[in-house]
Motif scaffolding. Sequence first.
Motif, PDB file in Angstrom:
ATOM      1  N   HIS A 128      -1.129   2.320 -16.873  1.00 15.98           N
ATOM      2  CA  HIS A 128      -2.325   1.937 -17.704  1.00 15.98           C
ATOM      3  C   HIS A 128      -3.021   2.552 -16.918  1.00 15.98           C
ATOM      4  CE1 HIS A 128      -4.428   1.123 -21.136  1.00 15.98           C
ATOM      5  NE2 HIS A 128      -5.295   0.641 -20.696  1.00 15.98           N
ATOM      6  N   PHE A 129      -3.512   3.829 -17.705  1.00 15.69           N
ATOM      7  CA  PHE A 129      -3.933   5.792 -17.176  1.00 15.69           C
ATOM      8  C   PHE A 129      -5.676   5.005 -16.678  1.00 15.69           C
ATOM      9  CE2 PHE A 129      -0.183   6.723 -18.887  1.00 15.69           C
ATOM     10  CZ  PHE A 129       0.583   7.902 -17.144  1.00 15.69           C
ATOM     11  N   GLU A 130      -6.298   4.234 -17.398  1.00 16.88           N
ATOM     12  CA  GLU A 130      -7.851   4.582 -17.077  1.00 16.88           C
ATOM     13  C   GLU A 130      -8.002   3.880 -15.486  1.00 16.88           C
ATOM     14  OE1 GLU A 130      -9.723   1.161 -19.117  1.00 16.88           O
ATOM     15  OE2 GLU A 130      -8.139  -0.393 -18.281  1.00 16.88           O
ATOM     16  N   ALA A 189      -5.288   4.575 -11.075  1.00 14.09           N
ATOM     17  CA  ALA A 189      -5.415   3.810 -12.402  1.00 14.09           C
ATOM     18  C   ALA A 189      -5.317   2.148 -12.302  1.00 14.09           C
ATOM     19  CB  ALA A 189      -3.677   4.040 -12.868  1.00 14.09           C
ATOM     20  N   ARG A 190      -5.548   1.311 -13.602  1.00 13.03           N
ATOM     21  CA  ARG A 190      -6.652   0.259 -13.435  1.00 13.03           C
ATOM     22  C   ARG A 190      -4.814  -0.441 -13.448  1.00 13.03           C
ATOM     23  NH1 ARG A 190      -7.277  -4.118 -12.122  1.00 13.03           N
ATOM     24  NH2 ARG A 190      -7.675  -5.341 -13.344  1.00 13.03           N
ATOM     25  N   TYR A 191      -3.634  -0.304 -13.437  1.00  9.22           N
ATOM     26  CA  TYR A 191      -2.097  -1.247 -13.320  1.00  9.22           C
ATOM     27  C   TYR A 191      -1.403  -0.076 -13.479  1.00  9.22           C
ATOM     28  CZ  TYR A 191      -2.500  -2.492 -18.075  1.00  9.22           C
ATOM     29  OH  TYR A 191      -2.789  -2.664 -19.076  1.00  9.22           O
ATOM     30  N   SER A 192      -0.267  -1.399 -13.100  1.00 10.77           N
ATOM     31  CA  SER A 192       1.128  -0.487 -13.133  1.00 10.77           C
ATOM     32  C   SER A 192       1.423  -0.831 -14.482  1.00 10.77           C
ATOM     33  CB  SER A 192       2.048  -0.949 -12.221  1.00 10.77           C
ATOM     34  OG  SER A 192       3.726  -0.058 -12.492  1.00 10.77           O
ATOM     35  N   VAL A 193       2.439  -0.988 -15.827  1.00 11.42           N
ATOM     36  CA  VAL A 193       3.175  -1.180 -16.550  1.00 11.42           C
ATOM     37  C   VAL A 193       4.538  -2.109 -15.818  1.00 11.42           C
ATOM     38  CG1 VAL A 193       1.420  -0.033 -18.281  1.00 11.42           C
ATOM     39  CG2 VAL A 193       3.789   0.366 -17.910  1.00 11.42           C
ATOM     40  N   ASP A 194       5.044  -1.742 -15.052  1.00 13.46           N
ATOM     41  CA  ASP A 194       6.155  -1.880 -14.361  1.00 13.46           C
ATOM     42  C   ASP A 194       5.600  -2.670 -13.094  1.00 13.46           C
ATOM     43  OD1 ASP A 194       5.251   0.277 -13.065  1.00 13.46           O
ATOM     44  OD2 ASP A 194       6.712   1.590 -14.984  1.00 13.46           O
ATOM     45  N   ALA A 195       7.466  -2.895 -12.946  1.00 13.33           N
ATOM     46  CA  ALA A 195       6.710  -4.074 -11.329  1.00 13.33           C
ATOM     47  C   ALA A 195       7.101  -2.859 -10.430  1.00 13.33           C
ATOM     48  CB  ALA A 195       7.885  -4.836 -11.358  1.00 13.33           C
ATOM     49  N   THR A 196       7.491  -1.589 -10.995  1.00 11.35           N
ATOM     50  CA  THR A 196       7.603  -0.168  -9.464  1.00 11.35           C
ATOM     51  C   THR A 196       6.488   0.078  -8.985  1.00 11.35           C
ATOM     52  OG1 THR A 196       8.715   1.055 -11.082  1.00 11.35           O
ATOM     53  CG2 THR A 196      10.290  -0.606 -10.043  1.00 11.35           C
ATOM     54  N   CYS A 233       0.725  -0.840  -0.161  1.00 14.46           N
ATOM     55  CA  CYS A 233       0.090  -0.016  -0.108  1.00 14.46           C
ATOM     56  C   CYS A 233       0.874   1.269   0.050  1.00 14.46           C
ATOM     57  CB  CYS A 233      -1.053  -0.046   1.253  1.00 14.46           C
ATOM     58  SG  CYS A 233      -2.333  -1.555   1.214  1.00 14.46           S
ATOM     59  N   GLU A 234       2.105   1.361   0.761  1.00 18.58           N
ATOM     60  CA  GLU A 234       2.533   2.192   0.477  1.00 18.58           C
ATOM     61  C   GLU A 234       3.564   2.767  -0.726  1.00 18.58           C
ATOM     62  OE1 GLU A 234       6.743   4.487   1.329  1.00 18.58           O
ATOM     63  OE2 GLU A 234       7.277   2.342   1.084  1.00 18.58           O
ATOM     64  N   ARG A 235       3.668   1.531  -1.233  1.00 18.80           N
ATOM     65  CA  ARG A 235       4.321   1.951  -2.948  1.00 18.80           C
ATOM     66  C   ARG A 235       3.620   2.287  -3.385  1.00 18.80           C
ATOM     67  NH1 ARG A 235       8.913   1.092  -0.154  1.00 18.80           N
ATOM     68  NH2 ARG A 235      10.211   0.112  -0.676  1.00 18.80           N
ATOM     69  N   MET A 236       2.194   1.452  -3.032  1.00 26.36           N
ATOM     70  CA  MET A 236       1.236   2.232  -4.505  1.00 26.36           C
ATOM     71  C   MET A 236       1.064   3.656  -4.001  1.00 26.36           C
ATOM     72  SD  MET A 236      -1.458  -1.358  -4.615  1.00 26.36           S
ATOM     73  CE  MET A 236      -1.934  -0.955  -3.550  1.00 26.36           C
ATOM     74  N   ALA A 237       0.787   3.833  -2.906  1.00 27.16           N
ATOM     75  CA  ALA A 237       0.630   5.100  -2.826  1.00 27.16           C
ATOM     76  C   ALA A 237       1.925   6.155  -3.364  1.00 27.16           C
ATOM     77  CB  ALA A 237       0.796   5.310  -1.633  1.00 27.16           C
ATOM     78  N   ARG A 238       2.784   5.510  -3.343  1.00 24.70           N
ATOM     79  CA  ARG A 238       3.484   6.647  -3.302  1.00 24.70           C
ATOM     80  C   ARG A 238       4.269   7.049  -5.213  1.00 24.70           C
ATOM     81  NH1 ARG A 238       4.961   9.347   0.677  1.00 24.70           N
ATOM     82  NH2 ARG A 238       5.101   8.663   2.623  1.00 24.70           N
ATOM     83  N   GLY A 239       3.876   5.625  -5.912  1.00 24.32           N
ATOM     84  CA  GLY A 239       3.627   5.526  -7.136  1.00 24.32           C
ATOM     85  C   GLY A 239       2.951   6.017  -8.243  1.00 24.32           C
ATOM     86  N   GLY A 240       3.193   6.626  -9.456  1.00 21.83           N
ATOM     87  CA  GLY A 240       2.790   6.990 -10.758  1.00 21.83           C
ATOM     88  C   GLY A 240       0.934   5.973 -10.735  1.00 21.83           C
ATOM     89  N   ILE A 241       0.942   5.234  -9.846  1.00 26.43           N
ATOM     90  CA  ILE A 241      -0.680   4.318 -10.163  1.00 26.43           C
ATOM     91  C   ILE A 241      -1.466   4.895  -9.902  1.00 26.43           C
ATOM     92  CG2 ILE A 241      -0.348   2.841  -8.537  1.00 26.43           C
ATOM     93  CD1 ILE A 241      -1.408   0.877  -9.850  1.00 26.43           C
ATOM     94  N   TYR A 242      -0.574   5.660  -8.354  1.00 32.48           N
ATOM     95  CA  TYR A 242      -1.989   6.942  -7.486  1.00 32.48           C
ATOM     96  C   TYR A 242      -1.833   7.925  -7.994  1.00 32.48           C
ATOM     97  CZ  TYR A 242      -4.163   8.768  -3.622  1.00 32.48           C
ATOM     98  OH  TYR A 242      -5.014   9.678  -2.631  1.00 32.48           O
ATOM     99  N   ASP A 243      -3.319   8.773  -7.820  1.00 29.52           N
ATOM    100  CA  ASP A 243      -3.234   9.964  -8.580  1.00 29.52           C
ATOM    101  C   ASP A 243      -2.198  11.125  -7.624  1.00 29.52           C
ATOM    102  OD1 ASP A 243      -3.634  13.193  -9.556  1.00 29.52           O
ATOM    103  OD2 ASP A 243      -5.373  12.009 -10.936  1.00 29.52           O
ATOM    104  N   GLN A 244      -1.289  12.240  -7.817  1.00 27.39           N
ATOM    105  CA  GLN A 244      -0.781  12.249  -6.637  1.00 27.39           C
ATOM    106  C   GLN A 244      -1.104  13.889  -6.607  1.00 27.39           C
ATOM    107  OE1 GLN A 244       0.966  10.952  -4.441  1.00 27.39           O
ATOM    108  NE2 GLN A 244       1.640   9.332  -5.862  1.00 27.39           N
ATOM    109  N   LEU A 245      -2.326  13.836  -7.673  1.00 26.32           N
ATOM    110  CA  LEU A 245      -2.525  15.588  -7.193  1.00 26.32           C
ATOM    111  C   LEU A 245      -4.359  15.481  -6.652  1.00 26.32           C
ATOM    112  CD1 LEU A 245      -1.445  17.127 -10.367  1.00 26.32           C
ATOM    113  CD2 LEU A 245      -0.424  17.195  -8.212  1.00 26.32           C
TER     114      LEU A 245
END
Length: 675
Positions: A268-270, A256-263, A239-251
């Motif tokens: 994938h922005f939907e 978003a639906r999923y991450s195309v990478d492992a980090t 949860c911490e890594r998702m909340a700090r990553g691009g998968i979460y809208d930081q603004l």
Amino acid sequence: MANRLADQTSPYLLQHADNPVDWWPWEPAAFAEAAGRQVPVLLSVGYASCHWCHVMAHESFEDETTAAYMNEHFVNIKVDREERPDVDSVYMDVTVALTGHGGWPMTVFLTPTGEPFFAGTYFPPTPRPGMGSFRQVLSAVSSAWDTRREEIESSGADIARKLAEAAEAPTAGGRGPAIRLDGELLDSAVDQLAARFDPRHGGFGGAPKFPPSMVAELLLRHHARTGNERSLDMVALTCERMARGGIYDQLTGGFARYSVDATWTVPHFEKMLYDNAQLLRIYLHLWRATGDPLAARVVRETAAFLLADLRTPQGGFSSALDADAVPPTDTPADAHGHSHQPVEGASYVWTPAQLAAALDPADAGWAASLFEVTDTGTFEHGSSVLALPADPDDADRFARVRATLAATRAARPQPARDDKVVASWNGLAIAALAEAGALFEEPEWVAAAERAAVLLRDVHVVDGRLRRTSRDGRVGPNVGVLDDYGNVADGLLALHQVTGAIEWLELAGQLLDVARARFRAADGGFYDTADDAPTLLRRPREISDSATPSGQSAFAGALLTYAALTGSAGHRADAEATIGLLAPLLARDARFAGHAGAVAEALLAGPPEVAVVGRPDLERLARLGTTPGTVVVTAGPLTADRPEPGVYVCRHFVCERPARTADEVRRLLGARLPA
């Protein structure tokens, strides 16, 4: 000139209403047309926020020459997989069986009786290495139909027969020796998950990486039962890594639906309703277990996202925001010179120059460092997806910069919204908002959940049966499937617990009993479709959790909660039988049985039935309890004939003496946070 899709309620079908393709919706008349013309059916399945669906539509379905060929040689049927998950399920099994993989858009060629003989997913407009063009596929299929029709029809009949045989065979939960549903099984499931856990970035497996909502709930409940810190640590890190990553809208919040990478860097922005509803509840439960301030912030921001971006004027919640948008005018053109066609992620990504245009120089540099926006970029054309590796020291500056960037982004072209209301996913949102509203003392969230429930009651319940979708307050024609009944009932039961309104308990019971009668299978579980639903090649019966809980695990969870609230032995027995059928999948690969495992943890825990009588000062503390599956009510059958004030903790309606102090409630329910 519009085609036959112009009067549909699905935004995805309406996206294709102006195609030169003579599309049909899925209906008997389309197959009758194919039989009369003696041509095959081209079935195309997708959904409104699907990036590659848009790509194929633009490249092929909007092309006059391609459309003319399709119209001459096929009867073309377009299906929204979110409106017809039964159709999608049946033909996705075919596609995976024939090609080894699945995905959307899904393209399946059928005989006029609906039997599949060739399948694929996205086909490009021109040949690529290892992949023919869509026109080549159309020509090859049409030629084969004309010259080898008997062979094709025989092949299609054989595929249909094998599908039917698979449907009649025991489910994966019924093969082999019975598996005991106990703590040892659940401990083993957690060991499996730990072996697949990414200890650096969280989540399970590599790229692409999806938010593991149901697995996270299983792990949280396992921790509550066993005290195993490893289970909690896996959820907390993920949860911490998702909340700090691009998968979460930081603004503005939302996932978003999923991450195309492992980090978790590039998503994938939907943005899907079902992901955000489930993740809202997971972060809420993580906060309840730990008090983590980052989890609390994500709860608030995700709830705000649901209310601001997905709520419809009728009070329901839209299905999704698109992945694509028209890029800002200062975005560089791609290698083909395209800069003003909708592209994936265009609304969300930033370059250093765009930050500089939005902020003063000091804030622009600070924001670039904070959000990891570089000249190289993490996305296409030197742009970056915003990440937040660490919280800033200056909270006021952070709030000001975020607000400015959010306002700047809002002025860009925005992703389209798929504004159909899906019953199942609204059930997930109702449950999450009701529970979060109670724990965070946010009455607006509870009111939003109530309004969505009213929409489902007034629009989606037709003659006592659920319909799958509505749009603009107009109910769609498609009947509800099992996960609609399970998730809607679960949402209504959560709303009953928070508000005390008996009508939601009663409506949930009515829906559960309709499904118990209409969806039941001979082995004690349930089918995904009712016994009077439109006939397909087979009657779908999914056992694996995917983006949402399987119909069976969702329904079992709602049955168990209803039993805990009412004392119904029949509902509990059905829940136990259904989870028992899923136990082999839980033993074999818990990644696809997270919700079943979470329900199993609740079964082992009782679950506790808590009646708060005359002690509103202890109600929130009771809701902070972490014991798996706990139900907490201030009204209803559990509170009957209990004149003595206190918190009654019961199992199977047998209660301990009422707790009257905060320490007693904490001890009985595992509450870790102060009220």
